[in-house]
Design a protein around this motif. Sequence first.
Motif, short mmCIF file in Angstrom:
data_model
loop_
_atom_site.label_atom_id
_atom_site.label_comp_id
_atom_site.label_asym_id
_atom_site.label_seq_id
_atom_site.Cartn_x
_atom_site.Cartn_y
_atom_site.Cartn_z
N ASP A 1 0.84 -1.19 0.00
CA ASP A 1 0.00 0.00 0.00
C ASP A 1 0.88 1.25 0.00
O ASP A 1 1.89 1.30 0.71
CB ASP A 1 -0.90 0.02 1.23
CG ASP A 1 -1.99 -1.04 1.20
OD1 ASP A 1 -2.21 -1.64 0.14
OD2 ASP A 1 -2.62 -1.26 2.24
N PHE A 2 0.47 2.20 -0.77
CA PHE A 2 1.18 3.49 -0.85
C PHE A 2 0.24 4.56 -0.32
O PHE A 2 -0.76 4.91 -0.96
CB PHE A 2 1.58 3.77 -2.30
CG PHE A 2 2.13 5.15 -2.52
CD1 PHE A 2 3.23 5.60 -1.82
CD2 PHE A 2 1.55 5.98 -3.47
CE1 PHE A 2 3.74 6.88 -2.04
CE2 PHE A 2 2.05 7.26 -3.69
CZ PHE A 2 3.14 7.71 -2.97
N LEU A 18 7.71 5.09 -7.95
CA LEU A 18 6.91 3.90 -8.18
C LEU A 18 6.51 3.77 -9.65
O LEU A 18 6.64 2.70 -10.25
CB LEU A 18 5.65 3.92 -7.30
CG LEU A 18 5.85 3.68 -5.82
CD1 LEU A 18 4.64 4.16 -5.02
CD2 LEU A 18 6.12 2.21 -5.55
N TYR A 25 1.57 -1.09 -6.97
CA TYR A 25 1.19 -0.55 -5.66
C TYR A 25 -0.31 -0.29 -5.66
O TYR A 25 -0.95 -0.23 -6.70
CB TYR A 25 1.96 0.74 -5.35
CG TYR A 25 1.65 1.88 -6.29
CD1 TYR A 25 0.67 2.81 -6.00
CD2 TYR A 25 2.34 2.02 -7.50
CE1 TYR A 25 0.37 3.85 -6.86
CE2 TYR A 25 2.06 3.05 -8.37
CZ TYR A 25 1.08 3.97 -8.05
OH TYR A 25 0.79 4.99 -8.91
N LYS A 27 -2.80 2.59 -4.25
CA LYS A 27 -2.83 3.94 -3.70
C LYS A 27 -3.91 4.02 -2.61
O LYS A 27 -5.05 3.60 -2.81
CB LYS A 27 -3.14 4.95 -4.79
CG LYS A 27 -3.19 6.37 -4.30
CD LYS A 27 -3.58 7.32 -5.42
CE LYS A 27 -4.00 8.63 -4.82
NZ LYS A 27 -4.97 9.33 -5.62
N ILE A 61 4.90 3.60 2.83
CA ILE A 61 4.73 2.39 2.02
C ILE A 61 4.68 1.19 2.94
O ILE A 61 5.53 1.06 3.83
CB ILE A 61 5.88 2.22 1.00
CG1 ILE A 61 5.89 3.39 0.01
CG2 ILE A 61 5.76 0.89 0.26
CD1 ILE A 61 7.06 3.39 -0.95
N GLN A 63 4.19 -3.11 2.81
CA GLN A 63 4.06 -4.32 2.01
C GLN A 63 3.41 -5.44 2.81
O GLN A 63 3.55 -6.60 2.46
CB GLN A 63 5.42 -4.75 1.49
CG GLN A 63 5.94 -3.82 0.42
CD GLN A 63 6.87 -4.51 -0.54
OE1 GLN A 63 7.87 -5.07 -0.12
NE2 GLN A 63 6.51 -4.49 -1.79
#
Length: 89
Positions: A1-2, A18, A25, A27, A61, A63
């Motif tokens: 996730d960003f 990115l 990713y 958003k 960020i 993961q």
Amino acid sequence: DFFTAWFCPYAQRAWIALEHHGVPYRKVDGLVPDKPGEDFVGYIKNPKLLELNPKGLVPTISQGPDSPPVFESLVCVEYVDELAAAAVG
């Protein structure tokens, strides 16, 4: 996730990295309206963002639960660079 915010140049820096590297990713808005569906008053921090980054700053960020979150824009850019390099092999 960003986690990002449209108006933040620091988050935009990480977003550019990115996109440049083609790293996938999802958003996530780091700020959400405080009263959705009503007259706009302001924003509140996304609760998930606050779990990952106690300062509540974007970019952040994540993961997933098995990886520590990454924040601070230049650190995020370096992290994305490393992800892209690892993907190339």
